[in-house]
Design a protein around this motif. Structure first.
Motif, PDB file in Angstrom:
ATOM      1  N   ASP A 826      -8.699  -1.312  -8.739  1.00  0.00           N
ATOM      2  CA  ASP A 826      -8.442  -2.482  -8.943  1.00  0.00           C
ATOM      3  C   ASP A 826      -7.544  -2.747  -9.583  1.00  0.00           C
ATOM      4  O   ASP A 826      -6.879  -1.817 -10.454  1.00  0.00           O
ATOM      5  CB  ASP A 826      -9.892  -3.097  -9.731  1.00  0.00           C
ATOM      6  N   ALA A 827      -6.618  -3.714  -9.705  1.00  0.00           N
ATOM      7  CA  ALA A 827      -5.015  -3.986 -10.423  1.00  0.00           C
ATOM      8  C   ALA A 827      -4.974  -5.416 -10.624  1.00  0.00           C
ATOM      9  O   ALA A 827      -5.648  -6.136 -10.119  1.00  0.00           O
ATOM     10  CB  ALA A 827      -3.943  -3.499  -9.620  1.00  0.00           C
ATOM     11  N   GLY A 828      -4.428  -5.813 -11.770  1.00  0.00           N
ATOM     12  CA  GLY A 828      -4.213  -7.048 -12.174  1.00  0.00           C
ATOM     13  C   GLY A 828      -2.909  -7.133 -12.931  1.00  0.00           C
ATOM     14  O   GLY A 828      -2.234  -6.069 -13.604  1.00  0.00           O
ATOM     15  N   VAL A 829      -2.099  -8.317 -13.105  1.00  0.00           N
ATOM     16  CA  VAL A 829      -1.001  -8.660 -14.064  1.00  0.00           C
ATOM     17  C   VAL A 829      -1.331  -9.876 -14.695  1.00  0.00           C
ATOM     18  O   VAL A 829      -1.792 -10.884 -14.222  1.00  0.00           O
ATOM     19  CB  VAL A 829       0.198  -8.741 -12.825  1.00  0.00           C
ATOM     20  N   ASN A 848      -5.435 -10.919 -10.024  1.00  0.00           N
ATOM     21  CA  ASN A 848      -6.366  -9.561  -9.803  1.00  0.00           C
ATOM     22  C   ASN A 848      -6.266  -9.217  -8.067  1.00  0.00           C
ATOM     23  O   ASN A 848      -6.501 -10.155  -7.399  1.00  0.00           O
ATOM     24  CB  ASN A 848      -7.749  -9.882 -10.265  1.00  0.00           C
ATOM     25  N   VAL A 849      -6.106  -8.022  -7.982  1.00  0.00           N
ATOM     26  CA  VAL A 849      -6.609  -7.572  -6.433  1.00  0.00           C
ATOM     27  C   VAL A 849      -7.544  -6.227  -6.754  1.00  0.00           C
ATOM     28  O   VAL A 849      -7.365  -5.527  -7.449  1.00  0.00           O
ATOM     29  CB  VAL A 849      -5.182  -6.953  -5.852  1.00  0.00           C
ATOM     30  N   ASN A 850      -8.689  -6.856  -6.224  1.00  0.00           N
ATOM     31  CA  ASN A 850      -9.749  -5.680  -6.061  1.00  0.00           C
ATOM     32  C   ASN A 850     -10.050  -4.902  -4.845  1.00  0.00           C
ATOM     33  O   ASN A 850      -9.628  -5.468  -3.864  1.00  0.00           O
ATOM     34  CB  ASN A 850     -11.035  -6.340  -6.337  1.00  0.00           C
ATOM     35  N   TYR A 900     -25.711  -2.584   3.192  1.00  0.00           N
ATOM     36  CA  TYR A 900     -24.303  -3.387   3.239  1.00  0.00           C
ATOM     37  C   TYR A 900     -23.238  -2.555   3.324  1.00  0.00           C
ATOM     38  O   TYR A 900     -23.222  -1.495   2.630  1.00  0.00           O
ATOM     39  CB  TYR A 900     -24.570  -4.195   1.988  1.00  0.00           C
ATOM     40  N   PHE A 901     -22.072  -3.040   4.117  1.00  0.00           N
ATOM     41  CA  PHE A 901     -20.766  -2.637   3.523  1.00  0.00           C
ATOM     42  C   PHE A 901     -20.435  -3.203   2.305  1.00  0.00           C
ATOM     43  O   PHE A 901     -20.727  -4.327   2.118  1.00  0.00           O
ATOM     44  CB  PHE A 901     -19.753  -2.594   4.723  1.00  0.00           C
ATOM     45  N   GLY A 902     -19.375  -2.583   1.528  1.00  0.00           N
ATOM     46  CA  GLY A 902     -19.121  -3.261   0.244  1.00  0.00           C
ATOM     47  C   GLY A 902     -17.681  -4.000   0.562  1.00  0.00           C
ATOM     48  O   GLY A 902     -17.127  -4.051   1.857  1.00  0.00           O
ATOM     49  N   LEU A 903     -17.528  -4.817  -0.399  1.00  0.00           N
ATOM     50  CA  LEU A 903     -16.380  -5.913  -0.171  1.00  0.00           C
ATOM     51  C   LEU A 903     -15.106  -5.130   0.139  1.00  0.00           C
ATOM     52  O   LEU A 903     -14.766  -4.262  -0.679  1.00  0.00           O
ATOM     53  CB  LEU A 903     -16.294  -6.833  -1.234  1.00  0.00           C
ATOM     54  N   GLY A 904     -14.347  -5.589   0.995  1.00  0.00           N
ATOM     55  CA  GLY A 904     -13.009  -5.081   1.442  1.00  0.00           C
ATOM     56  C   GLY A 904     -11.921  -5.768   0.219  1.00  0.00           C
ATOM     57  O   GLY A 904     -12.311  -6.013  -0.747  1.00  0.00           O
ATOM     58  N   ARG A 905     -10.494  -5.634   0.447  1.00  0.00           N
ATOM     59  CA  ARG A 905      -9.865  -6.214  -0.400  1.00  0.00           C
ATOM     60  C   ARG A 905     -10.004  -7.654  -0.707  1.00  0.00           C
ATOM     61  O   ARG A 905      -9.955  -8.508   0.192  1.00  0.00           O
ATOM     62  CB  ARG A 905      -8.191  -5.857   0.215  1.00  0.00           C
ATOM     63  N   THR A 906     -10.054  -7.968  -1.897  1.00  0.00           N
ATOM     64  CA  THR A 906     -10.025  -9.476  -2.334  1.00  0.00           C
ATOM     65  C   THR A 906      -9.164  -9.516  -3.241  1.00  0.00           C
ATOM     66  O   THR A 906      -8.337  -8.788  -3.872  1.00  0.00           O
ATOM     67  CB  THR A 906     -11.514  -9.773  -2.830  1.00  0.00           C
ATOM     68  N   TRP A 907      -8.639 -10.810  -3.744  1.00  0.00           N
ATOM     69  CA  TRP A 907      -7.789 -11.248  -4.835  1.00  0.00           C
ATOM     70  C   TRP A 907      -8.328 -12.455  -5.328  1.00  0.00           C
ATOM     71  O   TRP A 907      -9.000 -13.349  -4.797  1.00  0.00           O
ATOM     72  CB  TRP A 907      -6.368 -11.452  -4.120  1.00  0.00           C
TER      73      TRP A 907
END
Length: 915
Positions: A826-829, A848-850, A900-907
């Motif tokens: 995960d990353a954020g600014v 945020n980008v998870n 379940y598959f986990g969540l993909g890229r989210t923002w």
């Protein structure tokens, strides 16, 4: 006389000269070690004098020194006090430069100005424990569209699952224990479900907005309440009435059409000691998976009154009405064929979207805190609380053959499969029935399973300082709970009425064909979390079941702690009694509606000690034993009035030890633990996914049915080691890391009970589970986090985590299935800048980008199909062989497994204006 006058004049002249020429000036800037911004309002004082000042909006200060040498003491709520030496010559100004204050978890409770109540934080016990603290600034930055549980993912031995189910459907495990075995407190108020101990995070969707801080105490914890915090204790400390006037407005956007807006305002505390705070939020979004739309609100209102130095009061009211469509587990082959966002819990009626599975709830929570400082050595803290839960979840009602699906070819398997619900066909079938009257055998409707409750309680703690080194705490914990559960019609789907029939039970709890009963249902109540507070169907319009229970709880607790500069030791104990009674208005003859009343007594004891070798190094040991009463849902057999003979008090023994190192630039904690648990109940669930259904025991169950599995008499052994560390190698760089290695296993035999969604017992069997691995939580995890300040107000951060040794969530089994390992980044600014003439207002931007690298992973499974098992036959066709032989394997897992598959890229993006 003249000589005396000369001496006096000389003395006065000396004092004047000393004062004028002996003064110097001290300046500096105080910043937050986490946010890297100036801290306004820090107290700056010269030790041993009355000289002091406070920092300005940018954290800067300036004060005069009347001595050549001395010490400056810097103190601020929520941070460690720092003392600095200084030497200043006559008329000189010295600049102490940038001074970093370190956030202090031990002062966490002091962020609450009014109404501290009985909040159990680590500070209340000087013996160290395994603890992690997350403050409001980090929550605001990183929460995005996630449940509040997401804020705990960077904590050792914590695993969060279920996010793919929809908004609010996540679950949390601590040290391998599910959330019904972890204590959750809201400002000292217990909030685990009284019936089953579980947490439903959709009921607390507003927690991210109102939380001032979260403290996770793993293992035995510091809680003095008469509760069994086996996995740990999670304390949610909410906002309270703020002393400072001001407010904020914020908005947020995210993937899948998510939108959120919030406004909040604090009046500040008046000269007469009154103050108020409020906050309102609205959110809505389509959800990551198909068919998981959700929307809701959050309200928060707090009034504080500081009557005197001895008495403080705070009243708080909060609630989070919400509704969200749900996704249940699917076969891996379904996801591979129809996409990882696939969900078949919905369909279309005349072109309009209709979800079969909607969770809706509204749970207002109120509490009144009273802090009474009786004397310098005696304090009394009390909280009175209440909650009123209203709502439930929808689903289908009627024979499985009456539910129609749109058939589609799975591109991955080539099989024709039931997918989306064909509501047009269902509606037409219902309307074709004579007089529009349906029954279980020929009709279909959408029902709401309603779970309402009223819960009242009081917790009070008396703290007495017996001596300089000895402190005694005594307390009381009383609760009463009345829950009501029934089903009502949400949508008749073209029917005019529904005839619900059953055979009433007699004295032996068995159905009696000689006493049939029927209900002709014509009322329906649409999903609405606000209206659910006041509107339900009449008792004669309920179907399938209608029952209630009363649970009363009384507990006393105490703690005695001795401490000096280097050594501390404590002893805690509690004793509690629970009473349970069940009332069944639907399935029983009137004279047998009330069940036998069951009383259970439980207790726990904890003890520990610590030794501080020096300012940097300390060591602790803790031990505890719990004798805990079973939950209500395990006392009465198969959701009847019959008392379950297999339940008994659960026995838990916990041992833990830890070492801490702390310095200005680096700190680390190492914890080891071992917990044994006997006579416990483990539950799990799954969805029937085979098109032809299954037979469990002698009962056929259909495609789409929910199946619940409970294992009784289970023994578990959980042991492990945890490491967390924080380093500051450079002034603008922070580094955080954690590691947890667990060994969580079952031991001995268990009794497995399988039930369907209508609470019918399908199968009961004894099984050997010795050596089986505990599922639903990764047993080995580690992670690394970085935060770097590029320039003033602008920072970037990232968190990397890896999960290993994750097993299926299937309850107690001897041979469990291990999921593939996976990593997430995960990353954020963040960017913050002050505005306005006085630069007292600010704007904060956050992105945020998870799951930055869009990792494809299985977050959980609810089955244990092996690759060497045969693929189930479809219809009358013969089996085509094993999964392995047919290439039906995904990352080493047979694709017939459900999960379940986990969540993909989210923002997500947020904008906040503080004024």
């Amino acid at each position: 006389m003249k000589k005396l006058t000369n001496w006096l004049l000389s003395g006065v002249l000396f004092l004047i000269v000393s004062t004028v020429f002996g003064q110097g000036k001290i300046t500096g800037t105080i910043t937050d070690n986490e946010l890297k911004t100036g801290i306004p309002g820090v107290n700056v004082a010269i030790k041993g004098t009355s000289i002091g000042t406070v920092t300005d909006i940018d954290g800067k200060f300036s004060l005069d020194a009347t001595t050549a040498t001395g010490q400056v003491v810097l103190s601020y709520v929520g941070f460690e006090t720092k003392t600095l030496n200084f030497t200043v010559a006559n008329g000189q100004t010295i600049d102490l430069g940038s001074i970093v204050l370190v956030a202090d978890a031990d002062q966490l409770d002091e962020v609450i100005v009014v109404g501290k109540g009985i909040i159990d934080l680590a500070k209340e016990r000087k013996t160290p424990i395994a603890v992690s603290t997350i403050k409001s600034a980090e929550i605001r930055e990183k929460i995005g569209t996630s449940d509040i549980t997401h804020m705990m993912v960077n904590t050792p031995s914590v695993y969060v699952s279920g996010q793919a189910g929809g908004f609010g459907d996540s679950r949390i495990s601590v040290r391998g224990f599910q959330q019904d075995n972890t204590a959750f407190l809201l400002n000292g108020q217990p909030i685990n479900g009284m019936e089953d101990g579980k947490m439903y995070w959709s009921n607390w969707s507003g927690m991210a907005d109102i939380a001032n801080a979260i403290q996770i105490q793993r293992g035995l914890g510091s809680s003095k309440l008469a509760i069994s915090s086996v996995g740990g204790t999670v304390n949610f400390v909410t906002k309270a009435t703020d002393m400072k006037e001001g407010g904020f407005v914020s908005t947020a956007l995210a993937n899948d059409n998510y939108f959120k807006s919030t406004v909040g305002y604090n009046t500040g505390m008046s000269e007469k000691g009154w103050g108020a705070s409020f906050m309102l939020t609205h959110w809505q979004g389509d959800g990551y998976n198909d068919g998981t739309y959700g929307e809701g609100q959050n309200y928060f209102f707090s009034v504080g009154y500081k009557a005197s130095d001895k008495h403080s009061f705070n009243f708080l009211l909060t609630g989070a009405p919400q509704q969200h469509d749900q996704n249940f587990t699917k076969k891996i082959s379904d996801y591979l064929g129809f996409g990882r966002r696939y969900n078949n819990n919905y369909g279309y009626l005349n072109g309009q979207y209709v979800s079969e599975r909607v969770n809706f709830y509204h749970k207002p929570v109120a509490n009144l805190n009273w802090d009474f400082k009786i004397s310098d050595k005696t304090e009394l803290a009390t909280v009175l609380y209440a909650s009123w839960g209203r709502g439930g979840g929808t689903g289908n009602y009627g024979g499985s053959a009456n539910k129609k699906y749109v058939m589609q070819t799975n591109p991955y398997t080539g099989d024709s499969e039931r997918t989306y619900i064909d509501y047009d066909q269902i509606y037409a079938n219902n309307q074709a029935l004579p007089n529009g009257e349906g029954a279980f055998s020929n009709g279909y409707l959408i029902r709401s399973s309603v779970n309402n409750h009223a819960w009242y309680g009081v917790v009070s703690n008396l703290k007495q300082e017996l001596s300089k080194n000895l402190v005694l705490n005594l307390g009381l914990d009383l609760r009463t709970y009345y829950g009501t559960h029934f089903r009502q019609v949400e949508n008749l789907m073209g029917l005019n009425s529904f005839n619900d029939t059953r055979n009433l039970r007699g004295a032996n709890h068995q159905t009696d064909p000689a006493n049939p009963a029927s209900t002709l249902v014509t009322q329906s109540v649409a999903v609405n979390p606000w209206k659910s507070l006041f509107k339900t169907t009449d008792e004669n319009q309920r179907l399938d079941y209608d029952n209630s229970e009363r649970i009363s709880y009384g507990g006393i607790f105490g703690q005695l702690e001795y401490s000096n500069d280097n050594f501390s030791a404590f002893f805690q104990g509690s004793l509690s009694n629970q009473s349970h009674q069940r009332f069944d208005r639907y399935d029983y003859l009137p004279q047998y509606e009330d069940s036998e009343k069951v009383n259970n007594t439980g207790y726990n004891v904890k003890a520990g000690g610590s030794y501080k070798f020096n300012e940097n190094n300390s060591f602790y040991v803790n031990a505890g034993y719990y004798n805990r009463q079973p939950y209500h849902d395990n006392i009465y057999l198969n959701f009847t009035n019959e008392v379950n003979p297999l339940t008994s008090n659960e026995k838990i023994l916990g041992l833990e030890a830890g070492y801490s190192f702390k310095s200005e630039f680096f700190s680390a904690n190492v914890n080891v633990y071992r917990t044994t648990w006997e006579d416990r109940v483990v539950s799990s669930s799954r969805t029937i996914s085979n098109a032809t259904g299954e037979t469990i025991g002698t009962t056929p169950v259909a495609f789409g049915d929910l199946i619940y599995i409970s294992d009784l008499g289970v023994k578990q052994i959980h042991s492990g080691i945890e490491l967390d560390a924080v380093a500051k190698p450079f002034p603008k760089l922070d580094v955080r890391g954690f590691l947890s290695i667990g060994n969580w296993k079952y031991d001995g035999n268990a009794i497995k009970r399988t039930m369907d969604e209508n609470q019918r017992l399908l199968l009961e069997e004894t099984k050997d589970v010795h050596g089986g691995r505990v599922g639903d939580a990764a047993q080995t995890t580690w992670g690394l986090g970085l935060r770097y300040e590029i320039l003033k107000g602008l920072s970037v951060d990232t968190d990397w985590r890896t999960y290993n040794d994750l097993y299926s969530n299937v309850g107690a089994v001897k041979e469990n299935l291990m999921l593939p390992n996976y990593d997430l980044v995960d990353a954020g600014v963040s960017y913050k800048f002050n505005i306005g003439k006085a630069q007292t207002n600010s704007i904060v931007l956050r992105v945020n980008v998870n799951n930055v690298f869009d990792e494809v992973y299985l977050s959980e499974l609810t089955s244990t199909i092996k690759t060497t098992d045969n693929i189930p036959a479809v219809g009358t066709a013969p089996s085509i062989g094993t999964y392995q032989a047919n290439g039906r394997v995904y990352k080493g897992i047979a694709d017939g497994n459900q999960g379940y598959f986990g969540l993909g890229r989210t923002w997500n993006f947020s904008l906040r204006y503080n004024f």
